[in-house]
Design a protein around this motif. Structure first.
Motif, mmCIF file in Angstrom:
data_model
loop_
_atom_site.group_PDB
_atom_site.id
_atom_site.type_symbol
_atom_site.label_atom_id
_atom_site.label_comp_id
_atom_site.label_asym_id
_atom_site.label_seq_id
_atom_site.Cartn_x
_atom_site.Cartn_y
_atom_site.Cartn_z
ATOM 1 N N PHE A 1 0.834 -1.210 0.000
ATOM 2 C CA PHE A 1 0.000 0.000 0.000
ATOM 3 C C PHE A 1 0.866 1.256 0.000
ATOM 4 C CE2 PHE A 1 -3.142 -3.066 1.417
ATOM 5 C CZ PHE A 1 -4.210 -2.705 0.622
ATOM 6 N N VAL A 2 1.985 1.194 0.705
ATOM 7 C CA VAL A 2 2.897 2.345 0.723
ATOM 8 C C VAL A 2 3.394 2.623 -0.701
ATOM 9 C CG1 VAL A 2 5.112 3.196 1.584
ATOM 10 C CG2 VAL A 2 3.578 1.959 3.119
ATOM 11 N N VAL A 3 3.696 1.561 -1.445
ATOM 12 C CA VAL A 3 4.162 1.707 -2.823
ATOM 13 C C VAL A 3 3.013 2.174 -3.728
ATOM 14 C CG1 VAL A 3 4.970 0.403 -4.829
ATOM 15 C CG2 VAL A 3 6.079 0.094 -2.614
ATOM 16 N N TRP A 4 1.855 1.530 -3.625
ATOM 17 C CA TRP A 4 0.726 1.878 -4.501
ATOM 18 C C TRP A 4 0.275 3.310 -4.285
ATOM 19 C CZ3 TRP A 4 -2.090 -3.154 -2.696
ATOM 20 C CH2 TRP A 4 -1.527 -4.249 -3.362
ATOM 21 N N MET B 1 12.106 -1.572 4.904
ATOM 22 C CA MET B 1 11.417 -2.852 5.090
ATOM 23 C C MET B 1 10.018 -2.812 4.485
ATOM 24 S SD MET B 1 13.263 -5.085 6.263
ATOM 25 C CE MET B 1 12.198 -6.423 6.789
ATOM 26 N N LEU B 2 9.461 -1.613 4.347
ATOM 27 C CA LEU B 2 8.140 -1.477 3.742
ATOM 28 C C LEU B 2 8.228 -1.510 2.217
ATOM 29 C CD1 LEU B 2 6.671 1.321 6.022
ATOM 30 C CD2 LEU B 2 5.656 -0.934 5.689
ATOM 31 N N ILE B 3 9.133 -0.700 1.667
ATOM 32 C CA ILE B 3 9.055 -0.539 0.215
ATOM 33 C C ILE B 3 9.943 -1.497 -0.577
ATOM 34 C CG2 ILE B 3 8.281 1.863 0.294
ATOM 35 C CD1 ILE B 3 11.045 2.756 -0.338
ATOM 36 N N TYR C 1 7.632 8.606 1.503
ATOM 37 C CA TYR C 1 8.100 9.736 2.298
ATOM 38 C C TYR C 1 7.268 9.875 3.578
ATOM 39 C CZ TYR C 1 11.224 13.800 1.947
ATOM 40 O OH TYR C 1 12.238 14.702 2.092
ATOM 41 N N PHE C 2 5.985 9.596 3.419
ATOM 42 C CA PHE C 2 5.073 9.609 4.566
ATOM 43 C C PHE C 2 5.524 8.569 5.595
ATOM 44 C CE2 PHE C 2 1.189 8.090 6.653
ATOM 45 C CZ PHE C 2 0.605 9.280 7.056
ATOM 46 N N GLY C 3 5.929 7.398 5.099
ATOM 47 C CA GLY C 3 6.435 6.353 5.981
ATOM 48 C C GLY C 3 7.697 6.817 6.703
ATOM 49 N N ASP C 4 8.556 7.523 5.977
ATOM 50 C CA ASP C 4 9.793 8.051 6.559
ATOM 51 C C ASP C 4 9.488 9.006 7.710
ATOM 52 O OD1 ASP C 4 12.089 7.017 5.659
ATOM 53 O OD2 ASP C 4 12.525 8.567 4.170
ATOM 54 N N ALA C 5 8.542 9.932 7.467
ATOM 55 C CA ALA C 5 8.195 10.914 8.498
ATOM 56 C C ALA C 5 7.692 10.201 9.750
ATOM 57 C CB ALA C 5 7.142 11.883 7.960
ATOM 58 N N ALA D 1 -7.302 6.219 6.955
ATOM 59 C CA ALA D 1 -6.991 6.271 8.381
ATOM 60 C C ALA D 1 -6.538 4.898 8.891
ATOM 61 C CB ALA D 1 -8.208 6.759 9.155
ATOM 62 N N MET D 2 -7.162 3.840 8.366
ATOM 63 C CA MET D 2 -6.778 2.483 8.774
ATOM 64 C C MET D 2 -5.318 2.212 8.408
ATOM 65 S SD MET D 2 -9.132 0.792 10.280
ATOM 66 C CE MET D 2 -10.756 1.321 10.771
ATOM 67 N N LEU D 3 -4.946 2.615 7.200
ATOM 68 C CA LEU D 3 -3.563 2.395 6.759
ATOM 69 C C LEU D 3 -2.593 3.215 7.601
ATOM 70 C CD1 LEU D 3 -3.890 2.264 2.885
ATOM 71 C CD2 LEU D 3 -3.291 0.407 4.439
ATOM 72 N N THR D 4 -3.000 4.440 7.945
ATOM 73 C CA THR D 4 -2.158 5.293 8.767
ATOM 74 C C THR D 4 -1.930 4.645 10.131
ATOM 75 O OG1 THR D 4 -3.112 7.186 7.647
ATOM 76 C CG2 THR D 4 -1.921 7.633 9.665
ATOM 77 N N LEU D 5 -3.008 4.105 10.675
ATOM 78 C CA LEU D 5 -2.931 3.410 11.963
ATOM 79 C C LEU D 5 -1.978 2.221 11.868
ATOM 80 C CD1 LEU D 5 -4.374 3.212 14.800
ATOM 81 C CD2 LEU D 5 -5.884 1.546 13.728
ATOM 82 N N ALA D 6 -2.138 1.432 10.815
ATOM 83 C CA ALA D 6 -1.288 0.254 10.632
ATOM 84 C C ALA D 6 0.174 0.661 10.496
ATOM 85 C CB ALA D 6 -1.735 -0.528 9.396
ATOM 86 N N LEU D 7 0.407 1.766 9.809
ATOM 87 C CA LEU D 7 1.776 2.231 9.593
ATOM 88 C C LEU D 7 2.427 2.652 10.912
ATOM 89 C CD1 LEU D 7 3.609 2.642 7.157
ATOM 90 C CD2 LEU D 7 2.914 5.028 7.116
#
Lengths: 272, 257
Positions: free
Chosen positions: A31-34, A200-202, A39-43, A175-181
């Motif tokens: 989902f992070v890739v799609w 590890m995510l991408i 960058y959001f994951g990095d933050a 929001a669900m994905l944000t929570l999971a992240l």
């Protein structure tokens, strides 16, 4: 004999911790890739360091501090994004800002010795029984969330208007994905460290892409490749005495290069 | 999303009813005072110049946006089939046509039937990204059909098709309306073809300028003010659609929501 047992147990714990993180990060990373959320994951990941500082200062459990700070960062960034600056400018500020503030914060903690390198690059060999339990609990929660909402998450990722027509609330899925992240960041901090969580995510997801024809296949391949990278990286870091977190990421990148080479080879064959 | 039993509704209950809708974005009034009622079995077309709020109206009606003023009532359990104006599938997501058709909750068989209906059964195993523009539009229509919708909302669904393709596309929409008994609401740029296929035309430019049967609307001064008289005006195009191919009919649909 006792030495072998000892050797076994901490290596086993490290392997299980790496597997837990990889199995959750693989599908979530798709989902992070799609959604182009690297960058959001990095933050979010960098905010974890600030969480460590806050937790230590207020004598809260580190895990709790990290989860809360990552959550605050993730939701804060998604609300503020695109308001005044372009999304990547804002994410850059948030990402590096969180890292800098976290580093300053940790250094200000008088009288507490903090293993900074451990938080930045991970310390998988120091994973204890309790850590392992928390890692697998968090990873299981992420996996359950993804399986439970899989179709809705996909629809919301593909097109938000189509999602609305199908009765899917795209905002809720985001929001669900944000929570999971945020949860993944908390879980992976000990294993690969704040700086390498996004990898590890991408990386496994990107490695799975050329080999997959459906989103489901990509998610499963991504989990499998991540798991192989975790175990493989641990093995080679043990042999060559290299830092484990970075070794896992290097292994995943080797998988990425190989999968792209394999796909290019297959593509060159005549089709149909 | 299993197929729910259709509620038994009186013939006269509208699928959709919008009253006094207004919508603003960034301090700009995009839509105001829009009333719209849509019943089963009718084809309603919204026409209007670029930036007239057509796509915004569609997104409000399907529930992707909330109106700032007024209210939209949808029949309970209303199943909407929607073809968005713009949809890109990123390279990063692998997705076959058949998997895409199952995303809305339909079965593989329902997806296959929908592909058959729009004339592309052979594309089921293709990647969405590997389709041509015309094929992709057909897949989008098939997607809208998989759940046997009560209401079909088509936002410039014929974009990217050549002229014979456009005419064929609207014929297909009429056939589908007859088969499913669904209501159809569409936005189109191919004025003469779109209007020929419609029961009712709504001319939109922020608000509803005029509405009625295609013949009435194309003769209305409000409509002429927006689309001009051209060679003979759109009325003539409408009447002589088979022997005319005017430049105005196929101009590109480059419109922001």
């Amino acid at each position: 004999m006792a030495r072998v047992m000892l050797f076994d147990s901490f290596l086993w714990r490290a392997a299980l911790a790496g597997l837990g993180v990889a199995l959750a990060a693989g599908p979530l990373g798709c989902f992070v890739v799609w959604r182009r959320m690297a960058y959001f994951g990095d933050a979010t990941a960098h905010a974890s360091l600030l969480g460590v500082a806050l937790a230590l200062a207020s004598e809260l459990p580190v895990m709790l501090g990290v989860t809360l700070t990552a959550l605050a960062m993730a939701f804060g960034v998604s609300v503020a994004s695109g308001r005044t600056y372009a999304a990547d400018t804002m994410l850059g500020v948030a990402s590096h800002g969180a890292l800098a503030v976290g580093l300053v914060g940790v250094s200000l903690l008088a009288g507490i010795r903090v293993d900074l390198a451990g938080y930045l690059f991970g310390d998988i060999l120091a994973v204890g029984r309790g850590d392992l339990g928390v890692i697998w609990l968090g990873a299981a929660a992420i996996a359950i969330l993804l399986v439970w909402r899989w179709n809705r998450l996909l629809v919301a990722t593909l097109n938000e208007d189509l999602a609305a027509a199908w009765g899917v609330n795209a905002g809720r899925e985001r929001a669900m994905l944000t929570l999971a992240l945020a949860l993944l960041v908390a879980v992976a901090l000990k294993v690969v460290g704040a700086l390498l969580i996004t990898a590890m995510l991408i990386v496994p997801a990107a490695a799975a892409r050329p080999l997959a024809r459906t989103p489901e296949a990509m998610a499963m391949l991504s989990a499998a490749l991540g798991a192989m990278a975790a175990v493989g990286g641990l093995a080679f870091s043990w042999r060559l005495d290299t830092p484990t977190g970075p070794s896992i990421v290097v292994t995943a990148i080797v998988a990425l290069v190989l999968s792209n080479a394999a796909a290019a080879f297959v593509d060159r064959r005549p089709v149909e | 999303m299993a197929e729910p039993a259709r509620a038994v509704v009186a013939e006269s209950a509208p699928l959709l009813e919008a009253r006094g809708i207004g919508f603003r974005r960034g301090g700009m009034r995009i839509l105001w005072d829009v009333d719209l009622v849509l019943h089963s079995g009718e084809i309603v077309t919204v026409v209007g110049p670029n930036g007239s709020g057509k796509t915004t109206l569609m997104r409000l009606l399907i529930g992707a946006l909330k109106p700032d003023e007024g209210e939209i009532r949808r029949r309970p359990d209303l199943r909407i089939g929607y073809v968005p104006q713009k949809m890109t599938v990123d390279y990063t997501m692998p997705l076959t046509v058949s998997r895409f058709l199952r995303l809305g909750g339909g079965t593989t068989a329902a997806g296959a039937r929908a592909l058959e209906r729009v004339g592309i059964p052979h594309l089921a195993d293709r990647q969405l990204r590997a389709l041509s523009g015309g094929q992709f539009q057909r897949v989008l229509l098939a997607q809208a059909l998989t759940l046997r919708p009560d209401l079909l909302v088509l936002d410039e669904a014929a974009q990217g098709l050549d002229q014979p393709g456009v005419a064929q596309f609207y014929r297909l929409v009429e056939e589908i309306r007859a088969e499913l008994g669904c209501g159809v609401l569409m936005v189109g740029h191919d004025l003469h073809v779109v209007m020929a296929a419609s029961d009712r035309v709504i001319c939109l430019n922020g608000h509803i300028c005029c509405a009625g049967s295609p013949t009435v609307v194309s003769a209305a001064p409000e409509y002429r003010a927006l689309f001009g008289y051209g060679t003979d005006g759109a009325l003539a195009l409408y009447r002589h659609e088979h022997d005319h191919a005017h430049a105005g009919a196929g101009h590109p649909a480059a419109e922001e929501a």
